[in-house]
Design an enzyme around this catalytic site. Structure first.
Site, mmCIF file in Angstrom:
data_model
loop_
_atom_site.group_PDB
_atom_site.id
_atom_site.type_symbol
_atom_site.label_atom_id
_atom_site.label_comp_id
_atom_site.label_asym_id
_atom_site.label_seq_id
_atom_site.Cartn_x
_atom_site.Cartn_y
_atom_site.Cartn_z
ATOM 1 N N ASP A 1 -23.855 -9.461 15.826
ATOM 2 C CA ASP A 1 -25.043 -9.885 16.590
ATOM 3 C C ASP A 1 -25.859 -8.753 17.129
ATOM 4 O O ASP A 1 -25.390 -8.281 18.347
ATOM 5 C CB ASP A 1 -24.758 -11.145 17.283
ATOM 6 N N ALA B 1 -33.365 -17.053 -3.289
ATOM 7 C CA ALA B 1 -32.073 -17.353 -3.524
ATOM 8 C C ALA B 1 -31.402 -16.413 -3.100
ATOM 9 O O ALA B 1 -31.535 -15.069 -3.219
ATOM 10 C CB ALA B 1 -31.823 -17.476 -4.990
ATOM 11 N N ASN C 1 -36.250 -15.058 13.172
ATOM 12 C CA ASN C 1 -35.377 -16.351 12.725
ATOM 13 C C ASN C 1 -36.156 -17.690 12.549
ATOM 14 O O ASN C 1 -36.791 -18.133 13.395
ATOM 15 C CB ASN C 1 -34.798 -16.673 14.260
ATOM 16 N N ARG D 1 -34.062 -13.727 20.391
ATOM 17 C CA ARG D 1 -34.570 -13.950 18.861
ATOM 18 C C ARG D 1 -35.819 -14.109 19.068
ATOM 19 O O ARG D 1 -36.366 -15.029 19.956
ATOM 20 C CB ARG D 1 -33.493 -14.764 18.305
ATOM 21 N N TYR E 1 -24.933 -8.269 5.071
ATOM 22 C CA TYR E 1 -26.107 -8.878 4.737
ATOM 23 C C TYR E 1 -27.329 -8.372 4.788
ATOM 24 O O TYR E 1 -28.161 -8.095 3.828
ATOM 25 C CB TYR E 1 -26.154 -10.443 5.642
ATOM 26 N N LYS F 1 -29.927 -6.774 1.504
ATOM 27 C CA LYS F 1 -31.269 -6.968 1.586
ATOM 28 C C LYS F 1 -32.047 -5.614 1.540
ATOM 29 O O LYS F 1 -33.192 -5.642 0.880
ATOM 30 C CB LYS F 1 -31.684 -7.799 2.654
ATOM 31 N N ASP G 1 -32.987 -23.413 -8.774
ATOM 32 C CA ASP G 1 -31.684 -23.642 -7.904
ATOM 33 C C ASP G 1 -30.179 -23.894 -8.734
ATOM 34 O O ASP G 1 -30.457 -24.595 -9.529
ATOM 35 C CB ASP G 1 -31.967 -24.730 -6.820
ATOM 36 N N ASN G 2 -29.361 -23.537 -8.160
ATOM 37 C CA ASN G 2 -28.141 -23.801 -8.712
ATOM 38 C C ASN G 2 -27.363 -24.868 -7.879
ATOM 39 O O ASN G 2 -26.325 -25.207 -8.185
ATOM 40 C CB ASN G 2 -27.188 -22.548 -8.949
ATOM 41 N N ILE H 1 -35.676 -22.903 3.629
ATOM 42 C CA ILE H 1 -37.089 -22.250 3.578
ATOM 43 C C ILE H 1 -37.599 -22.592 2.037
ATOM 44 O O ILE H 1 -38.927 -22.692 2.052
ATOM 45 C CB ILE H 1 -37.055 -20.929 3.915
HETATM 46 N N1 UFG Z 1 -25.549 -18.579 18.805
HETATM 47 C C1 UFG Z 1 -25.006 -19.151 19.790
HETATM 48 N N2 UFG Z 1 -24.048 -20.089 19.577
HETATM 49 C C2 UFG Z 1 -23.935 -20.816 18.290
HETATM 50 C C3 UFG Z 1 -24.804 -20.231 17.151
HETATM 51 C C4 UFG Z 1 -25.484 -19.315 17.483
HETATM 52 O O1 UFG Z 1 -24.843 -18.656 20.931
HETATM 53 O O2 UFG Z 1 -23.229 -21.598 17.999
HETATM 54 C C5 UFG Z 1 -26.221 -17.435 19.065
HETATM 55 C C6 UFG Z 1 -26.153 -16.251 18.300
HETATM 56 O O3 UFG Z 1 -24.996 -15.490 18.691
HETATM 57 C C7 UFG Z 1 -27.440 -15.450 18.095
HETATM 58 C C8 UFG Z 1 -28.425 -16.459 18.399
HETATM 59 O O4 UFG Z 1 -27.675 -17.739 18.722
HETATM 60 O O5 UFG Z 1 -27.463 -14.767 19.540
HETATM 61 C C9 UFG Z 1 -29.038 -16.755 16.897
HETATM 62 O O6 UFG Z 1 -28.035 -16.958 15.936
HETATM 63 P P1 UFG Z 1 -28.376 -17.574 14.589
HETATM 64 O O7 UFG Z 1 -27.050 -17.820 13.945
HETATM 65 O O8 UFG Z 1 -29.206 -19.046 14.705
HETATM 66 O O9 UFG Z 1 -29.198 -16.753 13.986
HETATM 67 P P2 UFG Z 1 -29.034 -15.231 13.590
HETATM 68 O O10 UFG Z 1 -30.224 -14.328 14.723
HETATM 69 O O11 UFG Z 1 -27.686 -14.823 13.693
HETATM 70 O O12 UFG Z 1 -29.783 -14.745 12.273
HETATM 71 C C10 UFG Z 1 -30.640 -15.212 11.648
HETATM 72 C C11 UFG Z 1 -30.656 -15.519 10.241
HETATM 73 C C12 UFG Z 1 -30.302 -14.281 9.442
HETATM 74 C C13 UFG Z 1 -31.560 -13.290 10.005
HETATM 75 C C14 UFG Z 1 -31.574 -13.447 11.199
HETATM 76 C C15 UFG Z 1 -32.837 -12.369 11.581
HETATM 77 O O13 UFG Z 1 -29.694 -16.430 9.864
HETATM 78 O O14 UFG Z 1 -30.324 -14.434 8.156
HETATM 79 O O15 UFG Z 1 -31.763 -14.384 11.881
HETATM 80 O O16 UFG Z 1 -33.052 -12.494 12.959
HETATM 81 F F1 UFG Z 1 -31.050 -11.970 9.273
#
Ligand code: UFG
Length: 326
Positions: A282, A74, A170, A219, A141, A145, A31-32, A12
């Site tokens: 989740d 970051a 997301n 999401r 996490y 925040k 950035d590091n 982002i």
């Molecule tokens: N998912 C799968 N299979 C995969 C990967 C993900 O089914 O291989 C599912 C996850 O279980 C979840 C959905 O897809 O239900 C979205 O997962 P992501 O990992 O893409 O995103 P997250 O919702 O877990 O997290 C993201 C950011 C976080 C933030 C969050 C807020 O990575 O930093 O959105 O909504 F906090």
């Protein structure tokens, strides 16, 4: 404005840097490179390598650069990893952020935009989630925040540092040149597209027994360019804000199975999927009530359909299947 972006080589952050430059700002890209990519940083940005855990390094950035505002991106953001190693997240997302705030107050920089997350809400008690919904994170996490969010009013009261908290839902999608390429990829859309390209052998849906319309998690996907444009809008009003906390989402949720179908339709490829167990940490549904940012910031997202978001990610992935070559 001269804007310091921390985490500027990340997914982002790199898009925000490019957007700042195209809007006539000077971007100082910090950035590091532990997670980000040097090649993701716009060539016209001023690149500053820096480790935010080292206060002297952070302070010297403020001594050597003209800085009017900071966008603090970051941090550590993988929910699953945070369940295994919470201390890493509290250090990165709280202590390192404090170093930035302390350097700001010593160097009289008084505008701070903070990259926060929907993970602060935890298991939603209401859908859609508004900025005043209860915050009860269910992973370190989100907790890290939220703790940092709570520090910011004290820096406003004591030192006059104006702040804006942007809670991302997301982040997804890509621009023509910048896209999602995490070293350890855990996000739904890039994993689907890597499976489509044959870079992964299988794709697994994490859980099909949630209390949702098709049993998979839901999401709210927001395009990375729309996220970036919200930061520019936030900077414009930060000295006279109507409010200081904004959700950044579209206000519409897509289930994991619906995203899978969108990816199949866009790529024209079968993308084999199996149903696996739930992933720990989740929440079943995360959807933003997203009208406040539109109203107060004058922000309007351009990408509202999941197909458009997935298509942008697919165009980038086909062009750069191996991500950035550093
Ligand atoms: N998912 C799968 N299979 C995969 C990967 C993900 O089914 O291989 C599912 C996850 O279980 C979840 C959905 O897809 O239900 C979205 O997962 P992501 O990992 O893409 O995103 P997250 O919702 O877990 O997290 C993201 C950011 C976080 C933030 C969050 C807020 O990575 O930093 O959105 O909504 F906090």
């Amino acid at each position: 404005m001269n804007v310091l972006v921390t985490g500027a080589a990340g997914y982002i952050g790199s898009v925000i840097v490019a957007d700042l430059i195209s809007n006539g700002h000077v971007a100082i890209a910090l950035d590091n490179l532990s997670l980000g990519h040097r090649n993701a940083i716009h060539p016209n940005a001023i690149f500053v390598p820096c480790d935010l855990s080292n206060f002297d390094q952070v302070s010297s950035v403020f001594s050597t650069q003209e800085i009017d505002a900071v966008i603090h991106m970051a941090g550590q953001s993988l929910v699953g990893e945070s369940m295994q190693d919470p201390g890493k997240f509290f250090r990165a997302n709280i202590l390192n952020g404090l170093n930035v705030l302390e350097a700001m107050r010593h160097h009289n920089v008084r505008k701070f935009v903070f990259s926060s997350t929907a993970a602060v809400y935890g298991e939603p008690t209401e859908i859609p989630l508004s900025e005043t919904s209860e915050c009860a994170p269910i992973n370190p996490y989100g907790a890290s925040k939220l703790q940092f969010e709570k520090i910011l009013p004290w820096y406003l009261t004591t030192y006059g540092i104006d702040y804006m908290i942007l809670r991302y839902f997301n982040a997804a999608g890509a621009t023509d040149t910048l896209g999602e390429a995490h070293t350890t990829e855990s996000h739904l859309i890039p994993i689907l597209l890597e499976t489509a390209l044959g870079l992964r052998s299988k794709f697994e849906i994490f859980g099909s027994d949630y209390n949702t319309r098709d049993g998979s998690c839901i999401r709210d996907y927001i395009h990375v360019s729309d996220l970036a444009s919200a930061h520019i809008k936030a900077l414009e009003v930060i000295s006279q804000p109507t409010s200081r906390i904004y959700n950044l989402g579209i206000g519409h949720g897509y289930s994991n199975l619906e995203v899978l179908e969108a990816a199949r339709a866009i790529t024209g490829l079968p993308i084999e999927a199996t149903i696996g167990a739930r992933r720990s940490g989740d929440p079943p549904v995360l959807i933003a009530r997203a009208d406040k940012a539109r109203k107060d910031l004058g922000w309007s997202p351009r990408f509202v359909e999941i197909e458009h978001i997935v298509n942008s990610a697919w165009l980038w992935k086909k062009k750069y299947p191996n991500g950035y070559v550093d």
